[in-house]
Design a protein around this motif. Structure first.
Motif, PDB file in Angstrom:
ATOM      1  N   ILE A 132       0.850  -1.184   0.000  1.00 17.65           N
ATOM      2  CA  ILE A 132       0.000   0.000   0.000  1.00 17.65           C
ATOM      3  C   ILE A 132       0.889   1.237   0.000  1.00 17.65           C
ATOM      4  CG2 ILE A 132      -1.772   1.293   1.256  1.00 17.65           C
ATOM      5  CD1 ILE A 132      -2.768  -1.402   0.195  1.00 17.65           C
ATOM      6  N   ASP A 133       0.677   2.127  -0.953  1.00 17.25           N
ATOM      7  CA  ASP A 133       1.443   3.372  -1.024  1.00 17.25           C
ATOM      8  C   ASP A 133       1.083   4.236   0.184  1.00 17.25           C
ATOM      9  OD1 ASP A 133       2.400   5.984  -1.671  1.00 17.25           O
ATOM     10  OD2 ASP A 133       2.303   5.508  -3.811  1.00 17.25           O
ATOM     11  N   SER A 134       2.079   4.555   0.997  1.00 17.55           N
ATOM     12  CA  SER A 134       1.820   5.280   2.241  1.00 17.55           C
ATOM     13  C   SER A 134       1.273   6.689   1.995  1.00 17.55           C
ATOM     14  CB  SER A 134       3.104   5.364   3.076  1.00 17.55           C
ATOM     15  OG  SER A 134       4.127   6.040   2.369  1.00 17.55           O
ATOM     16  N   ARG A 135       1.452   7.212   0.787  1.00 17.46           N
ATOM     17  CA  ARG A 135       0.923   8.544   0.475  1.00 17.46           C
ATOM     18  C   ARG A 135      -0.589   8.525   0.278  1.00 17.46           C
ATOM     19  NH1 ARG A 135       4.695   9.673  -4.595  1.00 17.46           N
ATOM     20  NH2 ARG A 135       3.920   7.550  -4.971  1.00 17.46           N
ATOM     21  N   HIS A 136      -1.137   7.334   0.003  1.00 21.03           N
ATOM     22  CA  HIS A 136      -2.556   7.240  -0.348  1.00 21.03           C
ATOM     23  C   HIS A 136      -3.371   6.375   0.611  1.00 21.03           C
ATOM     24  CE1 HIS A 136      -1.172   9.190  -3.941  1.00 21.03           C
ATOM     25  NE2 HIS A 136      -0.505   8.130  -4.356  1.00 21.03           N
ATOM     26  N   GLY A 137      -2.710   5.430   1.304  1.00 21.81           N
ATOM     27  CA  GLY A 137      -3.438   4.544   2.197  1.00 21.81           C
ATOM     28  C   GLY A 137      -4.313   3.560   1.439  1.00 21.81           C
ATOM     29  N   LEU A 138      -5.152   2.829   2.169  1.00 23.18           N
ATOM     30  CA  LEU A 138      -6.034   1.834   1.567  1.00 23.18           C
ATOM     31  C   LEU A 138      -7.096   2.508   0.699  1.00 23.18           C
ATOM     32  CD1 LEU A 138      -6.526  -0.530   4.614  1.00 23.18           C
ATOM     33  CD2 LEU A 138      -5.596  -1.226   2.401  1.00 23.18           C
ATOM     34  N   LYS A 139      -7.206   2.030  -0.538  1.00 26.92           N
ATOM     35  CA  LYS A 139      -8.209   2.538  -1.469  1.00 26.92           C
ATOM     36  C   LYS A 139      -9.270   1.457  -1.712  1.00 26.92           C
ATOM     37  CE  LYS A 139      -6.305   6.566  -2.444  1.00 26.92           C
ATOM     38  NZ  LYS A 139      -6.967   7.847  -2.102  1.00 26.92           N
ATOM     39  N   LYS A 140     -10.313   1.838  -2.446  1.00 29.67           N
ATOM     40  CA  LYS A 140     -11.424   0.916  -2.682  1.00 29.67           C
ATOM     41  C   LYS A 140     -10.966  -0.381  -3.330  1.00 29.67           C
ATOM     42  CE  LYS A 140     -15.884   0.449  -5.002  1.00 29.67           C
ATOM     43  NZ  LYS A 140     -16.904   1.111  -5.871  1.00 29.67           N
ATOM     44  N   ASN A 141     -10.101  -0.279  -4.363  1.00 32.77           N
ATOM     45  CA  ASN A 141      -9.694  -1.522  -5.017  1.00 32.77           C
ATOM     46  C   ASN A 141      -8.734  -2.336  -4.161  1.00 32.77           C
ATOM     47  OD1 ASN A 141      -7.649   0.292  -5.469  1.00 32.77           O
ATOM     48  ND2 ASN A 141      -7.809   0.267  -7.697  1.00 32.77           N
ATOM     49  N   ASP A 142      -8.041  -1.708  -3.205  1.00 38.72           N
ATOM     50  CA  ASP A 142      -7.274  -2.475  -2.223  1.00 38.72           C
ATOM     51  C   ASP A 142      -8.235  -3.294  -1.362  1.00 38.72           C
ATOM     52  OD1 ASP A 142      -4.714  -1.356  -2.918  1.00 38.72           O
ATOM     53  OD2 ASP A 142      -5.269   0.438  -1.800  1.00 38.72           O
ATOM     54  N   ASP A 143      -9.304  -2.650  -0.908  1.00 44.74           N
ATOM     55  CA  ASP A 143     -10.296  -3.348  -0.079  1.00 44.74           C
ATOM     56  C   ASP A 143     -10.910  -4.522  -0.827  1.00 44.74           C
ATOM     57  OD1 ASP A 143     -10.133  -1.886   2.319  1.00 44.74           O
ATOM     58  OD2 ASP A 143     -11.446  -0.309   1.532  1.00 44.74           O
ATOM     59  N   GLU A 144     -11.123  -4.357  -2.129  1.00 47.61           N
ATOM     60  CA  GLU A 144     -11.686  -5.447  -2.928  1.00 47.61           C
ATOM     61  C   GLU A 144     -10.736  -6.643  -2.969  1.00 47.61           C
ATOM     62  OE1 GLU A 144     -12.390  -3.520  -6.627  1.00 47.61           O
ATOM     63  OE2 GLU A 144     -14.253  -2.550  -5.973  1.00 47.61           O
ATOM     64  N   VAL A 145      -9.450  -6.371  -3.094  1.00 45.88           N
ATOM     65  CA  VAL A 145      -8.466  -7.455  -3.113  1.00 45.88           C
ATOM     66  C   VAL A 145      -8.379  -8.122  -1.740  1.00 45.88           C
ATOM     67  CG1 VAL A 145      -6.008  -7.979  -3.350  1.00 45.88           C
ATOM     68  CG2 VAL A 145      -7.144  -6.528  -5.038  1.00 45.88           C
ATOM     69  N   LEU A 146      -8.417  -7.324  -0.675  1.00 43.96           N
ATOM     70  CA  LEU A 146      -8.390  -7.902   0.667  1.00 43.96           C
ATOM     71  C   LEU A 146      -9.610  -8.791   0.902  1.00 43.96           C
ATOM     72  CD1 LEU A 146      -7.152  -4.942   2.916  1.00 43.96           C
ATOM     73  CD2 LEU A 146      -5.820  -6.570   1.549  1.00 43.96           C
ATOM     74  N   SER A 147     -10.753  -8.390   0.394  1.00 44.88           N
ATOM     75  CA  SER A 147     -11.962  -9.211   0.533  1.00 44.88           C
ATOM     76  C   SER A 147     -11.818 -10.525  -0.221  1.00 44.88           C
ATOM     77  CB  SER A 147     -13.188  -8.440   0.028  1.00 44.88           C
ATOM     78  OG  SER A 147     -13.450  -7.310   0.850  1.00 44.88           O
ATOM     79  N   LEU A 148     -11.188 -10.475  -1.397  1.00 46.37           N
ATOM     80  CA  LEU A 148     -10.949 -11.699  -2.155  1.00 46.37           C
ATOM     81  C   LEU A 148     -10.017 -12.630  -1.381  1.00 46.37           C
ATOM     82  CD1 LEU A 148     -11.128 -13.164  -5.045  1.00 46.37           C
ATOM     83  CD2 LEU A 148      -8.818 -12.258  -5.308  1.00 46.37           C
ATOM     84  N   LEU A 149      -8.970 -12.066  -0.795  1.00 46.48           N
ATOM     85  CA  LEU A 149      -8.037 -12.876  -0.011  1.00 46.48           C
ATOM     86  C   LEU A 149      -8.729 -13.478   1.209  1.00 46.48           C
ATOM     87  CD1 LEU A 149      -5.004 -10.458  -0.281  1.00 46.48           C
ATOM     88  CD2 LEU A 149      -5.055 -12.782  -1.178  1.00 46.48           C
ATOM     89  N   ASP A 150      -9.586 -12.701   1.852  1.00 47.94           N
ATOM     90  CA  ASP A 150     -10.350 -13.235   2.979  1.00 47.94           C
ATOM     91  C   ASP A 150     -11.218 -14.407   2.535  1.00 47.94           C
ATOM     92  OD1 ASP A 150      -9.427 -11.452   4.947  1.00 47.94           O
ATOM     93  OD2 ASP A 150     -10.933  -9.949   4.428  1.00 47.94           O
TER      94      ASP A 150
END
Length: 218
Positions: A132-150
């Protein structure tokens, strides 16, 4: 050099090589060594981080063009045949960036499917490090990938990149905020790492986490 001798050599003190780019599941290497993969938005700094981890500037190709990595790129310590008992102790996998790419939609869809199929079906995959780019933090598509991993029950750990680009006091605050956001996610490892490939900060901690993940001494 025998396999026993090689197995005692520190993994990250060993030269590494690129062995294969995988454009489709049928081209995956046979399952053998344990794997850890690196995922993240396009241009998050995956290639730079991998190069920093192994201390080789040119191992993973870096580019300022988002979406340059379009395959699963496999890296292993040099000196292993990959046959019989002479398997590498582990493999690093650089995954295609998600979120944006300068490529036709069909091509983007094809390598996105490859990533998701890999996550769901690779028994030797021990953990995904989600950058995760520390300048931007978690974004919507990051959350989507985390949900897939879960959903796939694939263990993952958040790694903040480019922390040299934000003010020093902001780093621990961002770590705490990120931890809170993933606190209820079932497959998330409850520790966030902060790194800077440019400054070589946090890389030793990440190496330690990887070795612990694959069950090898540092």
């Amino acid at each position: 050099m025998t396999s026993d001798t090689k197995s005692t050599k520190p993994i990250f003190g060993h030269p590494w090589i690129f062995i294969r780019g995988v454009p489709a599941m049928k081209f995956l290497p046979p399952e053998g060594p344990l794997e850890v993969a690196f995922a993240g938005r396009s241009n998050v700094g995956k290639s730079s981080l991998i190069n920093g981890l192994v201390g080789q500037k040119g191992l993973a190709r870096t580019s300022n063009t988002p979406g340059r990595t379009q395959e699963l790129n496999y890296f292993v310590p040099d000196g292993y045949s990959g046959e019989g008992d002479d398997l590498p102790p582990m493999a690093l996998v650089d995954m295609p960036g998600y979120g944006y790419a300068q490529a036709p939609k069909e091509q983007v869809d094809a390598w996105t499917k490859l990533v998701f199929d890999y996550l769901r079906g690779r028994a030797t995959l021990k953990r995904v490090y989600v950058l995760i780019d520390s300048r931007h933090g978690l974004k919507k598509n990051d959350d989507e990938v985390l949900s897939l991993l879960d959903k796939a029950a694939v263990s993952y750990q958040i790694v903040l990149t480019k922390t040299d680009k934000i003010k020093v006091p902001a780093v621990p605050k961002l770590v705490d905020e990120t931890l809170e956001k993933i606190r209820k996610r079932p497959a998330a490892y409850p520790e966030v790492l902060a790194t800077s490939s440019e400054k070589s900060e946090g890389l030793e901690a990440l190496r330690g986490e990887i070795l612990k993940t694959i069950g090898r001494p540092a």
